[in-house]
Every structure is written in C-alpha cells, then in structure tokens.
Motif scaffolding. Structure first.
Motif, PDB file in Angstrom:
ATOM      1  N   ASN A   1     -24.925  33.659 -33.366  1.00 31.64           N
ATOM      2  CA  ASN A   1     -23.488  33.442 -33.101  1.00 31.64           C
ATOM      3  C   ASN A   1     -23.237  31.937 -32.956  1.00 31.64           C
TER       4      ASN A   1
ATOM      5  N   THR B   1     -10.813  23.529 -25.516  1.00 28.81           N
ATOM      6  CA  THR B   1     -11.620  24.197 -26.539  1.00 28.81           C
ATOM      7  C   THR B   1     -11.826  25.637 -26.103  1.00 28.81           C
TER       8      THR B   1
ATOM      9  N   LEU C   1     -11.286  21.545 -33.630  1.00 27.52           N
ATOM     10  CA  LEU C   1     -10.457  22.676 -33.196  1.00 27.52           C
ATOM     11  C   LEU C   1      -9.322  22.979 -34.179  1.00 27.52           C
TER      12      LEU C   1
ATOM     13  N   TYR D   1     -17.870  34.568 -36.454  1.00 27.94           N
ATOM     14  CA  TYR D   1     -17.128  35.644 -35.783  1.00 27.94           C
ATOM     15  C   TYR D   1     -16.063  36.145 -36.780  1.00 27.94           C
TER      16      TYR D   1
HETATM   17  C1  LIG Z   1     -14.414  26.151 -30.927  1.00 33.55           C
HETATM   18  C2  LIG Z   1     -15.407  27.255 -30.758  1.00 33.55           C
HETATM   19  N1  LIG Z   1     -16.657  26.984 -30.384  1.00 33.55           N
HETATM   20  C3  LIG Z   1     -17.593  27.937 -30.228  1.00 33.55           C
HETATM   21  C4  LIG Z   1     -17.288  29.261 -30.439  1.00 33.55           C
HETATM   22  C5  LIG Z   1     -18.343  30.293 -30.206  1.00 33.55           C
HETATM   23  O1  LIG Z   1     -18.623  31.058 -31.322  1.00 33.55           O
HETATM   24  P1  LIG Z   1     -19.133  32.575 -31.165  1.00 33.55           P
HETATM   25  O2  LIG Z   1     -17.988  33.402 -30.697  1.00 33.55           O
HETATM   26  O3  LIG Z   1     -19.601  32.926 -32.536  1.00 33.55           O
HETATM   27  O4  LIG Z   1     -20.263  32.552 -30.184  1.00 33.55           O
HETATM   28  C6  LIG Z   1     -15.993  29.605 -30.835  1.00 33.55           C
HETATM   29  C7  LIG Z   1     -15.624  31.004 -31.125  1.00 33.55           C
HETATM   30  O5  LIG Z   1     -15.134  31.726 -30.348  1.00 33.55           O
HETATM   31  C8  LIG Z   1     -15.020  28.590 -30.986  1.00 33.55           C
HETATM   32  O6  LIG Z   1     -13.764  28.876 -31.354  1.00 33.55           O
END
Ligand SMILES: Cc1ncc(COP(=O)(O)O)c(C=O)c1O
Length: 366
Positions: free
Chosen positions: A59, A85, A133, A183
C-alpha cells in the motif's frame, strides 16, 4: 440528478472484459505473490516513468515507510513534511520510529511551502517527504537544492499524483525515492490495496526488495529485519490492464477540471491553481470557499456529493497531540482546512453531470 463523489463500478463496466481476463489468468496460473504479473507491472511502471527501478509493495503508507527505512531513517530522526495531507503520510513516518516535523503550505497551490523548509531543519533532520497533493507536484527544484545542501533524503509522496509532471519530470523520479498508492480511487488504482516505490538507485531498490519480503533475498535466508509488504499478483494484473489507460484517463481528468475552471471562474470561490511548469492530474478537484459547510450542505440537498480533503490537519489530530503543535501554528494549513471542498471528478463523469455541478454551484446564494 444524483452525482456521487466517485463511482468505480462505472470504470469496471468500461474495462470489465480485460479485467476479468487478467484476474482469471492469475487464478488459473495458481501463483499469487511475487510472480510474473508483479514483474511485468514493475517493469512497465518503471518504463512509464522513465526510471530504473520500481518495487511493488502492499500500500502507499508502507511505500513511504519502507522508502524511509531503506535510507536508514529511523528512531530519533526527524522527517519534514506537511500537516495538510492524508494522515497516512505522517503515519508512515511514525511507523519507523521517526518524528514528523511539519511546515506550512503555500496558499495558492496548497502544497508544501518550500520557502519554510530550511528554517525547520535541525541536526536530527534526515529526510523530507514532499506530498504532491491533489495531483500536483511540489516545487521540487528548490527543495532538491536545499536537500542536497543539507544531505537529506527526499521521498516523494506520489499517492495522489500518478502521471503528474513537474518541468516535464514525472512525480516519483525527482527525489531519491517515490512512493505510490494504488488504492482503488487513485489515478492508477487497483481493486484492493497496493503501492510501489520507485528509485534510480540500485542499492536502495535492492534493499527495498528485501525489506518488503521478510528481509530476505534468498528464501529462508534473512539478511536484514524485514516486513511483509508485497503487491499481490491479482492487484498487479489489474494494474497491468489499467496502466495502459493512465495517460488517457489523466487527460480526461484535466478536461473536466478545465470545464470546472471555466464554469466557476466568476464565483466567490477559488478554483485550484496549476503552478507554471506543472501538469496537474486532478486526483482531486479542491476548491476553496469561505462558506464551505453551507455550500456542502446545499450541494448535498441538490444531489451533489462532495468530500473534504482534509477537515482536520494532522498536527491537530488526537493521534499527534504528543508532537505538541498548538492550534494556530500553521495558519495557512488551518485556514485551508476550514475552506477546502472537493467536487466530484472522475474519468467516467459525463459532461452533463459536470455541467449540473457547475449550475448547482452557481445557484448557491450563501
Ligand atoms: C497523500 C497520501 N499519502 C499516502 C497515502 C496512503 O496510501 P494507502 O492508502 O495506499 O496506504 C494516501 C492515500 O490515502 C494519500 O492520499
């Protein structure tokens, strides 16, 4: 009209033949972790970005954590990022025992204010995590220059910016490492959880391949303390199908954003600013408006679903109370959190639906 914020079933309708075939292939083969689909995806995604290595992981959160870990960042180190964030950016820093340190954002782009980075450095700062972002890259050149001067690792958080570019360079190819999330709703999303790390550094890539797989290079021989964080074959097969659509779909996102920009130009709200030299891929279309909560309620009543990214900045989340950032310490972050509102924007959204959102916004009297 009812307009959902996102609707992945429409995407599946469009490509279900290819997806069913790809998943069926994995099932028939009977090999589910670290196999041909992953290898194909890692090679294809690296080629797409024009970088040497891609390492699939479980992930986006673990992509950031393992990227930092591979650089040797850990306990008692400080890692600079933003409070505006998705919380997982910051969880990833905490996960490896490091301390997150925040800087405020630029009011126009709502991205890391690179001008504030240098004054936030201490002798413990080891890395910076710029977050691209909403689908737009942070101003990377000055950040890379500062990082080089202070010997900091740069891990780009590309979770929302797959396919975005900065001065023609793709997100995920500028820092030491790029961390991606797949995701489902992301610009390149699988049908479950998934992530990847990109790098041009062969040693870091080698370390990451061990870190994601129990710390082993050879089965049952553990060279380092590792994790279980792998992008599985079914998700990789889905990504192999969808990678072909990425540019086309990002272009459609940009078209919708253009319609919104033009349609909303004269209203009392701020449409997203695309910084010069950037190719914004609009993972989210985030407007700023003073009467945000009233407008969101009105849109809901008219059938338009919106979301807020993000209502509570990370430094004000209960989980991060121990960092002891007082309310008011990041004024831009906090005012953006009060005003930001994401409108529906996804590839299968029709032009009439976009027009309906625009007309509804125009009819708001708040
Ligand atoms: C800016 C940002 N960083 C990190 C993540 C983490 O990704 P994941 O949900 O695949 O762990 C997300 C997603 O939710 C995100 O939008």
């Amino acid at each position: 009209m009812e307009i959902k914020f996102g609707d992945l079933s429409r995407e599946y309708q469009q490509i279900h033949g290819e997806i069913d075939e790809a998943i069926g292939r994995v099932l028939s083969r009977g090999w589910f972790v670290l196999g041909d689909e992953l290898k194909k995806f890692e090679d294809g995604f690296a080629r797409y970005l024009g970088i040497q290595h891609c390492v699939g992981v479980a992930n986006g959160t673990e992509a950031i954590a393992l990227a930092l870990k591979a650089c040797g960042v850990g306990l008692h180190d400080e890692v600079l990022t933003v409070s505006h964030t998705a919380t997982p950016t910051v969880s990833a820093i905490s996960m490896i025992g490091a301390k997150p340190v925040f800087v405020d954002i630029d009011p126009k782009t709502m991205l890391m204010d690179v001008g504030q980075v240098e004054r936030s450095l201490t002798s413990k700062t080891r890395a910076v995590v710029p977050v691209h972002l909403y689908g737009q890259c942070v101003d990377m050149d000055p950040l890379l220059e500062i990082s080089k001067r202070h010997h900091l690792f740069v891990v780009e958080d590309c979770a929302q910016a797959t396919g975005a570019t900065y001065q023609e360079r793709p997100a995920g190819t500028m820092g030491h490492l790029g961390a991606f999330s797949f995701y489902p709703c992301k610009n390149l999303g699988c049908y479950g959880d998934g992530g990847a790390i990109t790098t041009g550094d062969t040693n870091l890539a080698d370390r990451l391949r061990m870190l994601r797989n129990y710390g082993q290079r050879k089965r049952y021989h553990n060279e380092i303390v590792g994790y279980n964080s792998r992008l599985d074959e079914i998700q990789a097969a889905v990504l192999n199908v969808k990678l072909h659509y990425l540019d086309l779909w990002n272009e459609r996102r940009r078209q919708i954003a253009k319609r919104y920009n033009e349609g909303l130009a004269h209203l009392v709200l701020e449409t997203p600013a695309e910084a010069e030299g950037n190719r914004h891929v609009y993972h989210l279309y985030a407007i700023r408006v003073k009467s945000r909560d009233g407008l969101q309620k009105y849109l809901r009543e008219k059938g338009v679903e919106t979301l807020i990214h993000y209502r509570v900045p990370v430094h004000l989340q209960q989980a991060y109370a121990e960092l002891e950032y007082p309310k008011g310490c990041f004024p831009i972050t906090e005012s953006v959190a009060r005003e930001v509102l994401s409108l529906p924007l996804y590839v299968q959204l029709g032009n009439e639906e976009v027009q309906y959102v625009i007309s509804t916004l125009k009819s708001y009297q708040g």
